[in-house]
Motif scaffolding. Sequence first.
Motif, mmCIF file in Angstrom:
data_model
loop_
_atom_site.group_PDB
_atom_site.id
_atom_site.type_symbol
_atom_site.label_atom_id
_atom_site.label_comp_id
_atom_site.label_asym_id
_atom_site.label_seq_id
_atom_site.Cartn_x
_atom_site.Cartn_y
_atom_site.Cartn_z
ATOM 1 N N LEU A 152 13.638 12.080 -55.552
ATOM 2 C CA LEU A 152 12.873 11.523 -56.667
ATOM 3 C C LEU A 152 11.409 11.892 -56.482
ATOM 4 O O LEU A 152 10.937 11.975 -55.351
ATOM 5 C CB LEU A 152 12.972 9.996 -56.713
ATOM 6 C CG LEU A 152 14.352 9.363 -56.803
ATOM 7 C CD1 LEU A 152 14.239 7.859 -56.568
ATOM 8 C CD2 LEU A 152 14.962 9.639 -58.155
ATOM 9 N N ALA A 153 10.709 12.073 -57.593
ATOM 10 C CA ALA A 153 9.267 12.306 -57.514
ATOM 11 C C ALA A 153 8.615 11.749 -58.770
ATOM 12 O O ALA A 153 9.177 11.822 -59.867
ATOM 13 C CB ALA A 153 8.963 13.794 -57.378
ATOM 14 N N LEU A 154 7.442 11.190 -58.578
ATOM 15 C CA LEU A 154 6.644 10.661 -59.689
ATOM 16 C C LEU A 154 5.216 11.132 -59.520
ATOM 17 O O LEU A 154 4.675 11.100 -58.421
ATOM 18 C CB LEU A 154 6.600 9.131 -59.650
ATOM 19 C CG LEU A 154 7.697 8.337 -60.287
ATOM 20 C CD1 LEU A 154 7.478 6.857 -60.007
ATOM 21 C CD2 LEU A 154 7.746 8.583 -61.773
ATOM 22 N N LYS A 169 16.651 6.720 -46.611
ATOM 23 C CA LYS A 169 15.674 7.459 -47.403
ATOM 24 C C LYS A 169 14.278 7.207 -46.863
ATOM 25 O O LYS A 169 14.019 6.204 -46.216
ATOM 26 C CB LYS A 169 15.746 7.045 -48.873
ATOM 27 C CG LYS A 169 17.045 7.456 -49.535
ATOM 28 C CD LYS A 169 17.041 7.113 -51.005
ATOM 29 C CE LYS A 169 18.273 7.609 -51.686
ATOM 30 N NZ LYS A 169 19.425 6.753 -51.542
ATOM 31 N N GLN A 170 13.391 8.161 -47.159
ATOM 32 C CA GLN A 170 11.997 8.039 -46.758
ATOM 33 C C GLN A 170 11.105 8.137 -47.986
ATOM 34 O O GLN A 170 11.499 8.730 -48.996
ATOM 35 C CB GLN A 170 11.623 9.134 -45.765
ATOM 36 C CG GLN A 170 12.435 9.062 -44.476
ATOM 37 C CD GLN A 170 12.006 10.117 -43.492
ATOM 38 O OE1 GLN A 170 10.849 10.193 -43.131
ATOM 39 N NE2 GLN A 170 12.964 10.934 -43.068
ATOM 40 N N PHE A 185 12.751 11.071 -50.332
ATOM 41 C CA PHE A 185 13.596 12.124 -49.793
ATOM 42 C C PHE A 185 14.538 11.542 -48.754
ATOM 43 O O PHE A 185 14.359 10.419 -48.290
ATOM 44 C CB PHE A 185 12.744 13.270 -49.215
ATOM 45 C CG PHE A 185 11.785 12.861 -48.130
ATOM 46 C CD1 PHE A 185 12.086 13.100 -46.792
ATOM 47 C CD2 PHE A 185 10.576 12.261 -48.432
ATOM 48 C CE1 PHE A 185 11.206 12.735 -45.790
ATOM 49 C CE2 PHE A 185 9.688 11.900 -47.439
ATOM 50 C CZ PHE A 185 9.999 12.134 -46.104
ATOM 51 N N ASP A 186 15.561 12.315 -48.409
ATOM 52 C CA ASP A 186 16.560 11.833 -47.447
ATOM 53 C C ASP A 186 16.699 12.825 -46.301
ATOM 54 O O ASP A 186 15.800 13.643 -46.065
ATOM 55 C CB ASP A 186 17.890 11.535 -48.137
ATOM 56 C CG ASP A 186 18.479 12.740 -48.856
ATOM 57 O OD1 ASP A 186 18.072 13.874 -48.560
ATOM 58 O OD2 ASP A 186 19.368 12.549 -49.701
ATOM 59 N N SER A 200 15.808 16.691 -46.110
ATOM 60 C CA SER A 200 14.432 17.141 -46.003
ATOM 61 C C SER A 200 13.806 16.513 -44.763
ATOM 62 O O SER A 200 14.498 15.912 -43.942
ATOM 63 C CB SER A 200 13.648 16.746 -47.260
ATOM 64 O OG SER A 200 12.360 17.333 -47.244
ATOM 65 N N SER A 201 12.506 16.673 -44.637
ATOM 66 C CA SER A 201 11.791 16.061 -43.519
ATOM 67 C C SER A 201 10.364 15.775 -43.963
ATOM 68 O O SER A 201 9.880 16.337 -44.949
ATOM 69 C CB SER A 201 11.778 16.993 -42.306
ATOM 70 O OG SER A 201 10.977 18.131 -42.588
ATOM 71 N N LEU A 202 9.693 14.928 -43.214
ATOM 72 C CA LEU A 202 8.306 14.618 -43.536
ATOM 73 C C LEU A 202 7.446 15.881 -43.453
ATOM 74 O O LEU A 202 6.554 16.086 -44.271
ATOM 75 C CB LEU A 202 7.770 13.531 -42.609
ATOM 76 C CG LEU A 202 6.326 13.110 -42.838
ATOM 77 C CD1 LEU A 202 6.115 12.597 -44.262
ATOM 78 C CD2 LEU A 202 5.917 12.050 -41.819
ATOM 79 N N GLY A 203 7.727 16.733 -42.510
ATOM 80 C CA GLY A 203 6.984 17.990 -42.378
ATOM 81 C C GLY A 203 7.105 18.863 -43.613
ATOM 82 O O GLY A 203 6.113 19.422 -44.095
#
Length: 129
Positions: free
Chosen positions: A25-27, A83-84, A103-104, A107-110
């Motif tokens: 998701l993105a906003l 999820k993050q 994200f889940d 993906s990654s925070l990086g």
Amino acid sequence: MIIATVEDWVEAPLARYVEEARARLALLLHPSGQVVAQAGFTRAMDVMSACALAAAVHATSKELGRQVEGSGFRVLHHSGSEKQLHLAAVDLGRVAYICLTVFDEESSLGLVRMYFSDLCRELAAAAPE
């Protein structure tokens, strides 16, 4: 993934960001909570709720950071069990926006951080004068 925008110039950079960062998701929203673009949401009520909460969290963390460190926190990250969440300011000079990314494990925070930098550059280049 379904992407809906209020401003046409936001669509291509947001679509690229969501795909490359592998976001669920993105906003992109104005600090007042008004949605500019969204990706991945299926219900309008979810978008409105997420915008209101993201704007409130951003305003609160900005003020908390100002009181603690003298300048507002610009980026927040929360790691949940599945999820993050990444919440960050997008400064386009005269206009500031907030970007919320969920994200889940795909993906990654990086990855999110790296492609978020690209998103900011692309939005700055695409923004109308």
